[in-house]
Design a protein around this motif. Sequence first.
Motif, PDB file in Angstrom:
ATOM      1  N   SER A  58     -15.983 -13.303  31.323  1.00 46.43           N
ATOM      2  CA  SER A  58     -17.335 -12.818  31.628  1.00 46.43           C
ATOM      3  C   SER A  58     -17.435 -11.297  31.629  1.00 46.43           C
ATOM      4  N   GLY A  59     -16.311 -10.608  31.555  1.00 51.87           N
ATOM      5  CA  GLY A  59     -16.326  -9.152  31.586  1.00 51.87           C
ATOM      6  C   GLY A  59     -16.318  -8.571  32.985  1.00 51.87           C
ATOM      7  N   GLN A  60     -16.074  -9.417  34.001  1.00 51.12           N
ATOM      8  CA  GLN A  60     -15.954  -8.890  35.356  1.00 51.12           C
ATOM      9  C   GLN A  60     -14.634  -8.147  35.528  1.00 51.12           C
ATOM     10  N   ARG A  61     -13.654  -8.517  34.744  1.00 43.43           N
ATOM     11  CA  ARG A  61     -12.373  -7.807  34.676  1.00 43.43           C
ATOM     12  C   ARG A  61     -12.141  -7.443  33.223  1.00 43.43           C
ATOM     13  N   ALA A  62     -11.521  -6.287  33.014  1.00 43.70           N
ATOM     14  CA  ALA A  62     -11.332  -5.813  31.644  1.00 43.70           C
ATOM     15  C   ALA A  62      -9.949  -6.139  31.087  1.00 43.70           C
ATOM     16  N   LYS A  63      -8.921  -5.984  31.898  1.00 46.10           N
ATOM     17  CA  LYS A  63      -7.562  -5.982  31.362  1.00 46.10           C
ATOM     18  C   LYS A  63      -6.728  -7.132  31.891  1.00 46.10           C
ATOM     19  N   ILE A  64      -5.901  -7.663  31.001  1.00 45.57           N
ATOM     20  CA  ILE A  64      -4.875  -8.617  31.398  1.00 45.57           C
ATOM     21  C   ILE A  64      -3.701  -7.778  31.874  1.00 45.57           C
ATOM     22  N   GLY A  65      -3.366  -7.883  33.142  1.00 41.67           N
ATOM     23  CA  GLY A  65      -2.343  -7.013  33.710  1.00 41.67           C
ATOM     24  C   GLY A  65      -0.917  -7.418  33.416  1.00 41.67           C
ATOM     25  N   ASN A  66      -0.682  -8.666  33.102  1.00 43.25           N
ATOM     26  CA  ASN A  66       0.670  -9.174  32.910  1.00 43.25           C
ATOM     27  C   ASN A  66       1.013  -9.206  31.413  1.00 43.25           C
ATOM     28  N   PRO A  67       2.004  -8.439  30.965  1.00 39.66           N
ATOM     29  CA  PRO A  67       2.365  -8.433  29.543  1.00 39.66           C
ATOM     30  C   PRO A  67       2.781  -9.810  29.020  1.00 39.66           C
ATOM     31  N   ALA A  68       3.358 -10.655  29.867  1.00 39.67           N
ATOM     32  CA  ALA A  68       3.740 -11.997  29.426  1.00 39.67           C
ATOM     33  C   ALA A  68       2.502 -12.820  29.085  1.00 39.67           C
ATOM     34  N   VAL A  69       1.406 -12.614  29.817  1.00 40.65           N
ATOM     35  CA  VAL A  69       0.156 -13.323  29.517  1.00 40.65           C
ATOM     36  C   VAL A  69      -0.410 -12.828  28.189  1.00 40.65           C
ATOM     37  N   VAL A  70      -0.348 -11.527  27.951  1.00 39.75           N
ATOM     38  CA  VAL A  70      -0.814 -10.976  26.671  1.00 39.75           C
ATOM     39  C   VAL A  70      -0.019 -11.602  25.530  1.00 39.75           C
ATOM     40  N   GLN A  71       1.286 -11.723  25.715  1.00 38.34           N
ATOM     41  CA  GLN A  71       2.106 -12.325  24.673  1.00 38.34           C
ATOM     42  C   GLN A  71       1.740 -13.792  24.466  1.00 38.34           C
ATOM     43  N   ARG A  72       1.447 -14.513  25.543  1.00 30.90           N
ATOM     44  CA  ARG A  72       1.034 -15.911  25.405  1.00 30.90           C
ATOM     45  C   ARG A  72      -0.289 -16.015  24.648  1.00 30.90           C
ATOM     46  N   VAL A  73      -1.196 -15.086  24.895  1.00 30.50           N
ATOM     47  CA  VAL A  73      -2.462 -15.066  24.147  1.00 30.50           C
ATOM     48  C   VAL A  73      -2.167 -14.918  22.660  1.00 30.50           C
ATOM     49  N   GLN A  74      -1.279 -14.002  22.327  1.00 33.07           N
ATOM     50  CA  GLN A  74      -0.935 -13.771  20.921  1.00 33.07           C
ATOM     51  C   GLN A  74      -0.278 -15.011  20.304  1.00 33.07           C
ATOM     52  N   LEU A  75       0.601 -15.656  21.052  1.00 32.83           N
ATOM     53  CA  LEU A  75       1.238 -16.872  20.550  1.00 32.83           C
ATOM     54  C   LEU A  75       0.210 -17.975  20.339  1.00 32.83           C
ATOM     55  N   LEU A  76      -0.750 -18.091  21.248  1.00 36.36           N
ATOM     56  CA  LEU A  76      -1.804 -19.096  21.082  1.00 36.36           C
ATOM     57  C   LEU A  76      -2.695 -18.768  19.885  1.00 36.36           C
ATOM     58  N   GLN A  77      -2.963 -17.497  19.631  1.00 39.12           N
ATOM     59  CA  GLN A  77      -3.753 -17.128  18.461  1.00 39.12           C
ATOM     60  C   GLN A  77      -3.028 -17.540  17.174  1.00 39.12           C
ATOM     61  N   GLU A  78      -1.744 -17.293  17.141  1.00 37.35           N
ATOM     62  CA  GLU A  78      -0.964 -17.684  15.971  1.00 37.35           C
ATOM     63  C   GLU A  78      -0.958 -19.204  15.823  1.00 37.35           C
ATOM     64  N   LEU A  79      -0.775 -19.903  16.919  1.00 33.79           N
ATOM     65  CA  LEU A  79      -0.782 -21.365  16.898  1.00 33.79           C
ATOM     66  C   LEU A  79      -2.136 -21.893  16.429  1.00 33.79           C
ATOM     67  N   ALA A  80      -3.214 -21.312  16.908  1.00 32.47           N
ATOM     68  CA  ALA A  80      -4.552 -21.742  16.495  1.00 32.47           C
ATOM     69  C   ALA A  80      -4.740 -21.555  14.986  1.00 32.47           C
ATOM     70  N   ALA A  81      -4.247 -20.450  14.456  1.00 34.55           N
ATOM     71  CA  ALA A  81      -4.341 -20.218  13.011  1.00 34.55           C
ATOM     72  C   ALA A  81      -3.538 -21.264  12.244  1.00 34.55           C
ATOM     73  N   GLN A  82      -2.365 -21.608  12.744  1.00 32.30           N
ATOM     74  CA  GLN A  82      -1.537 -22.617  12.090  1.00 32.30           C
ATOM     75  C   GLN A  82      -2.178 -23.992  12.179  1.00 32.30           C
ATOM     76  N   ALA A  83      -2.806 -24.291  13.299  1.00 30.87           N
ATOM     77  CA  ALA A  83      -3.498 -25.580  13.443  1.00 30.87           C
ATOM     78  C   ALA A  83      -4.689 -25.631  12.492  1.00 30.87           C
ATOM     79  N   ALA A  84      -5.393 -24.509  12.353  1.00 29.09           N
ATOM     80  CA  ALA A  84      -6.559 -24.461  11.476  1.00 29.09           C
ATOM     81  C   ALA A  84      -6.181 -24.637  10.003  1.00 29.09           C
ATOM     82  N   ASP A  85      -5.036 -24.073   9.598  1.00 30.89           N
ATOM     83  CA  ASP A  85      -4.653 -24.215   8.187  1.00 30.89           C
ATOM     84  C   ASP A  85      -3.840 -25.476   7.912  1.00 30.89           C
ATOM     85  N   GLY A  86      -3.612 -26.271   8.956  1.00 34.65           N
ATOM     86  CA  GLY A  86      -2.936 -27.559   8.780  1.00 34.65           C
ATOM     87  C   GLY A  86      -1.424 -27.494   8.762  1.00 34.65           C
ATOM     88  N   SER A  87      -0.845 -26.320   8.992  1.00 35.95           N
ATOM     89  CA  SER A  87       0.616 -26.229   8.975  1.00 35.95           C
ATOM     90  C   SER A  87       1.239 -26.744  10.268  1.00 35.95           C
TER      91      SER A  87
END
Length: 182
Positions: A58-87
């Motif tokens: 909602s924009g009530q908070r701006a930043k993800i403070g935990n670098p491990a969470v940021v990395q999980r977001v990136q891993l999920l983005q990659e996974l979503a792309a792989q799921a979308a292309d059927g790999s």
Amino acid sequence: MDAAQQEATARARELQRNWYGEPLGALFRKLIEDLGLNQARLAAVLGLSAPMLSQLMSGQRAKIGNPAVVQRVQLLQELAAQAADGSVSAAEAIERMDEIKKSQGGSVLSNTTQTTSGSGAPTVKRVVREIQSLLRSVAAAGDIIDAADALSPSHPELAEFLRVYGAGRTSDAVSHYQSHQN
């Protein structure tokens, strides 16, 4: 929502755009849709509380403070792309989300099965996101651009690198990388 709250929310979303390439609400909604999740499941996979996820969306908070969470977001983005292309099948995506949930973050450019292409090498997009994450963990995009401007006269290549990889969008950085490989 009063004018001050609207202004704070707009500022938080702009910061998110600078740090993550887009507001987290849009990014998280894409993950929810692409991976067939609900907000509670996404929060659990990321290692966030449901209220924290909601505040980020909602924009009530701006930043993800935990670098491990940021990395999980990136891993999920990659996974979503792989799921979308059927790999990656739906069953594999569920299994991978469980692995991502357990991940504690890793070293930059870690070479795991979650971050590699079929050849065993990290994907260009993954490497770009790791570089962006590293740069953005130490400075906001505006600060990176200021650093690039200061370096430009004496180190134009480094300045360009900072602008593209530190303050730019992931897709632009991937295109930049690919255009320089020819």
